[in-house]
Write an enzyme that holds these catalytic residues in place. Structure first.
Site, PDB file in Angstrom:
ATOM      1  N   HIS A 136     -25.735  19.395 -14.130  1.00 27.00           N
ATOM      2  CA  HIS A 136     -24.812  20.208 -13.335  1.00 27.00           C
ATOM      3  C   HIS A 136     -23.455  20.357 -14.032  1.00 27.00           C
ATOM      4  CE1 HIS A 136     -27.653  19.478 -10.022  1.00 27.00           C
ATOM      5  NE2 HIS A 136     -27.086  20.514  -9.418  1.00 27.00           N
ATOM      6  N   LYS A 140     -18.973  18.722  -9.908  1.00 23.00           N
ATOM      7  CA  LYS A 140     -19.855  18.378  -8.782  1.00 23.00           C
ATOM      8  C   LYS A 140     -19.403  17.068  -8.141  1.00 23.00           C
ATOM      9  CE  LYS A 140     -24.699  17.836  -7.496  1.00 23.00           C
ATOM     10  NZ  LYS A 140     -24.379  18.341  -6.148  1.00 23.00           N
TER      11      LYS A 140
HETATM   12  N1  LIG Z   1     -27.909  23.303  -0.889  1.00 25.53           N
HETATM   13  C1  LIG Z   1     -27.609  24.098  -1.919  1.00 25.53           C
HETATM   14  O1  LIG Z   1     -28.356  25.016  -2.275  1.00 25.53           O
HETATM   15  C2  LIG Z   1     -26.326  23.885  -2.655  1.00 25.53           C
HETATM   16  C3  LIG Z   1     -25.484  22.902  -2.262  1.00 25.53           C
HETATM   17  N2  LIG Z   1     -24.269  22.749  -2.858  1.00 25.53           N
HETATM   18  C4  LIG Z   1     -23.399  21.755  -2.264  1.00 25.53           C
HETATM   19  O2  LIG Z   1     -22.384  22.435  -1.516  1.00 25.53           O
HETATM   20  C5  LIG Z   1     -21.185  21.678  -1.534  1.00 25.53           C
HETATM   21  C6  LIG Z   1     -20.052  22.543  -2.046  1.00 25.53           C
HETATM   22  O3  LIG Z   1     -20.274  22.909  -3.392  1.00 25.53           O
HETATM   23  P1  LIG Z   1     -19.236  23.815  -4.208  1.00 25.53           P
HETATM   24  O4  LIG Z   1     -19.058  25.142  -3.566  1.00 25.53           O
HETATM   25  O5  LIG Z   1     -19.662  23.749  -5.621  1.00 25.53           O
HETATM   26  O6  LIG Z   1     -17.891  22.967  -4.034  1.00 25.53           O
HETATM   27  P2  LIG Z   1     -16.372  23.474  -4.069  1.00 25.53           P
HETATM   28  O7  LIG Z   1     -15.527  22.255  -4.219  1.00 25.53           O
HETATM   29  O8  LIG Z   1     -16.223  24.570  -5.055  1.00 25.53           O
HETATM   30  O9  LIG Z   1     -16.162  24.111  -2.618  1.00 25.53           O
HETATM   31  C7  LIG Z   1     -16.007  23.371  -1.444  1.00 25.53           C
HETATM   32  C8  LIG Z   1     -14.914  24.012  -0.611  1.00 25.53           C
HETATM   33  O10 LIG Z   1     -14.877  23.381   0.657  1.00 25.53           O
HETATM   34  C9  LIG Z   1     -13.517  23.075   0.956  1.00 25.53           C
HETATM   35  N3  LIG Z   1     -13.444  22.008   1.942  1.00 25.53           N
HETATM   36  C10 LIG Z   1     -13.360  20.675   1.747  1.00 25.53           C
HETATM   37  N4  LIG Z   1     -13.282  20.037   2.935  1.00 25.53           N
HETATM   38  C11 LIG Z   1     -13.302  21.017   3.894  1.00 25.53           C
HETATM   39  C12 LIG Z   1     -13.254  21.000   5.304  1.00 25.53           C
HETATM   40  N5  LIG Z   1     -13.127  19.862   6.000  1.00 25.53           N
HETATM   41  N6  LIG Z   1     -13.304  22.168   5.976  1.00 25.53           N
HETATM   42  C13 LIG Z   1     -13.401  23.333   5.300  1.00 25.53           C
HETATM   43  N7  LIG Z   1     -13.453  23.414   3.949  1.00 25.53           N
HETATM   44  C14 LIG Z   1     -13.409  22.267   3.254  1.00 25.53           C
HETATM   45  C15 LIG Z   1     -12.930  22.717  -0.392  1.00 25.53           C
HETATM   46  O11 LIG Z   1     -11.525  22.706  -0.364  1.00 25.53           O
HETATM   47  P3  LIG Z   1     -10.714  21.783  -1.442  1.00 25.53           P
HETATM   48  O12 LIG Z   1     -11.136  22.265  -2.790  1.00 25.53           O
HETATM   49  O13 LIG Z   1      -9.290  22.042  -1.127  1.00 25.53           O
HETATM   50  O14 LIG Z   1     -11.131  20.369  -1.185  1.00 25.53           O
HETATM   51  C16 LIG Z   1     -13.511  23.838  -1.244  1.00 25.53           C
HETATM   52  O15 LIG Z   1     -12.769  25.040  -1.125  1.00 25.53           O
HETATM   53  C17 LIG Z   1     -21.506  20.435  -2.363  1.00 25.53           C
HETATM   54  O16 LIG Z   1     -21.929  19.386  -1.522  1.00 25.53           O
HETATM   55  C18 LIG Z   1     -22.653  20.904  -3.249  1.00 25.53           C
HETATM   56  O17 LIG Z   1     -23.443  19.850  -3.729  1.00 25.53           O
HETATM   57  C19 LIG Z   1     -23.887  23.536  -3.884  1.00 25.53           C
HETATM   58  C20 LIG Z   1     -24.708  24.501  -4.362  1.00 25.53           C
HETATM   59  C21 LIG Z   1     -25.985  24.779  -3.777  1.00 25.53           C
HETATM   60  O1  LIG Z   2     -23.146  20.893  -6.358  1.00 25.18           O
HETATM   61  C1  LIG Z   2     -23.936  21.777  -6.795  1.00 25.18           C
HETATM   62  O2  LIG Z   2     -23.585  22.612  -7.631  1.00 25.18           O
HETATM   63  C2  LIG Z   2     -25.314  21.815  -6.282  1.00 25.18           C
HETATM   64  N1  LIG Z   2     -25.650  21.009  -5.313  1.00 25.18           N
HETATM   65  C3  LIG Z   2     -26.926  20.881  -4.714  1.00 25.18           C
HETATM   66  C4  LIG Z   2     -27.517  19.524  -4.992  1.00 25.18           C
HETATM   67  O3  LIG Z   2     -26.780  18.524  -5.045  1.00 25.18           O
HETATM   68  O4  LIG Z   2     -28.733  19.436  -5.140  1.00 25.18           O
HETATM   69  C5  LIG Z   2     -27.841  22.022  -5.060  1.00 25.18           C
HETATM   70  C6  LIG Z   2     -27.716  22.516  -6.460  1.00 25.18           C
HETATM   71  O5  LIG Z   2     -28.227  21.550  -7.314  1.00 25.18           O
HETATM   72  C7  LIG Z   2     -26.259  22.813  -6.805  1.00 25.18           C
END
Ligand SMILES: NC(=O)C1=CN([C@@H]2O[C@H](COP(=O)(O)OP(=O)(O)OC[C@H]3O[C@@H](n4cnc5c(N)ncnc54)[C@H](OP(=O)(O)O)[C@@H]3O)[C@@H](O)[C@H]2O)C=CC1
Ligand SMILES: O=C(O)C1=N[C@H](C(=O)O)C[C@H](O)C1
Length: 250
Positions: A136, A140
């Site tokens: 990744h 992350k």
């Molecule tokens: N299931 C799936 O298919 C996937 C899952 N994910 C998961 O999704 C999550 C987010 O990933 P990603 O977008 O890369 O992360 P990012 O850090 O880019 O985005 C997360 C956002 O959420 C904000 N945030 C944090 N706490 C809160 C809150 N209490 N309320 C509202 N917003 C909040 C953050 O703000 P700030 O930066 O200010 O903290 C940031 O803007 C991770 O757990 C990742 O593993 C990711 C990709 C695919």
């Molecule tokens: O944080 C990410 O980027 C992603 N999170 C998910 C995970 O932890 O499996 C899904 C994907 O791998 C991207």
């Protein structure tokens, strides 16, 4: 107010949140209502009559978000990672016996990733050895990835059902961590590298042959079709659903 499914996004300034907003805005049967990020009020979802909220925030934030959504009868499609069995049990408790909300929690919304988990589950019983490598971007929050943890659990269960023991491994000395993390007896290795998005390899080995199942998300828009499937379906599935495969007839 239009006719599409009124959809809001939590984590709207985040890497995935931004891609989801674009996807919802482009969908003919969904309507983007409001984005909420850190410091904003969850009440905005109620005020905007949002029906489904998509959560891509942070493992430390997601449980408070879910409590609010369930208490307010709003459906949730959750990609945020960090869901232990204890957390899932808590969500079921909050939903109660007669849930008003549907909650979909999926470790990965990319269709290919869901298929690769299923293929790994199917292959597991035919091989002596297995290791999972997830790769990744370096920003992350967690390791191993939710997808790798789930993949390892599925493989371990399939091996146990087939009566297989541990993968052969004669390692007796070495640096701590050199053999990765142990998830239900399956070794999981986490790579964090600039330039990557989200990738996973499951490596199987047995007499004279290996099999590698690899999935690559090369853009975060890979998560959009799965999330939209969840948005469309979750209103008719009260209670908790774990995994997108349940919506894909797999
Ligand atoms: N299931 C799936 O298919 C996937 C899952 N994910 C998961 O999704 C999550 C987010 O990933 P990603 O977008 O890369 O992360 P990012 O850090 O880019 O985005 C997360 C956002 O959420 C904000 N945030 C944090 N706490 C809160 C809150 N209490 N309320 C509202 N917003 C909040 C953050 O703000 P700030 O930066 O200010 O903290 C940031 O803007 C991770 O757990 C990742 O593993 C990711 C990709 C695919
Ligand atoms: O944080 C990410 O980027 C992603 N999170 C998910 C995970 O932890 O499996 C899904 C994907 O791998 C991207």
């Amino acid at each position: 107010m239009g006719n599409g499914i009124r959809t809001g996004v939590l984590g709207s300034n985040g890497k995935v949140g931004k891609a989801i907003i674009e996807g919802v805005e482009a969908a003919s049967d969904a309507e983007f209502t409001v984005g909420v990020d850190k410091g904003d009020s969850l009440q905005d979802f109620v005020d905007s009559q949002t029906s489904v909220v998509v959560d891509f925030t942070h493992p430390d934030a997601v449980m408070d978000n879910l409590k609010f959504l369930i208490d307010n009868g709003i459906h949730a499609v959750v990609g945020t990672t960090g869901f232990t069995q204890e957390r899932l049990d808590t969500v079921v408790e909050w939903l109660g016996d007669d849930p008003r909300s549907g909650v979909l929690i999926a470790p990965n919304f990319a269709i290919g990733a869901v298929l690769s988990m299923r293929f790994a589950q199917q292959a597991a019983r035919f091989f002596d050895s297995v290791e999972v490598v997830e790769l990744h971007h370096p920003f992350k929050a967690d390791a191993p990835s939710g997808t790798a943890g789930r993949t390892a659990q599925l493989i371990a269960a399939a091996r146990a059902e087939a009566g297989l023991g541990a993968s052969p491994d004669a390692t007796s000395t070495g640096l701590e961590g050199a053999r990765g993390a142990d998830v239900d007896g399956v070794r999981v290795h986490s790579i964090r590298l600039a330039g990557l998005v989200a990738h996973q390899e499951v490596l199987f080995g047995t007499q004279g042959e290996t099999l590698t199942i690899r999935h690559d998300s090369i853009d975060r828009n890979s998560f959009v079709p799965g999330v939209l499937l969840g948005v469309r379906e979750i209103g008719s599935r009260p209670g908790l659903t774990v995994g997108l495969e349940h919506l894909m007839d797999l």
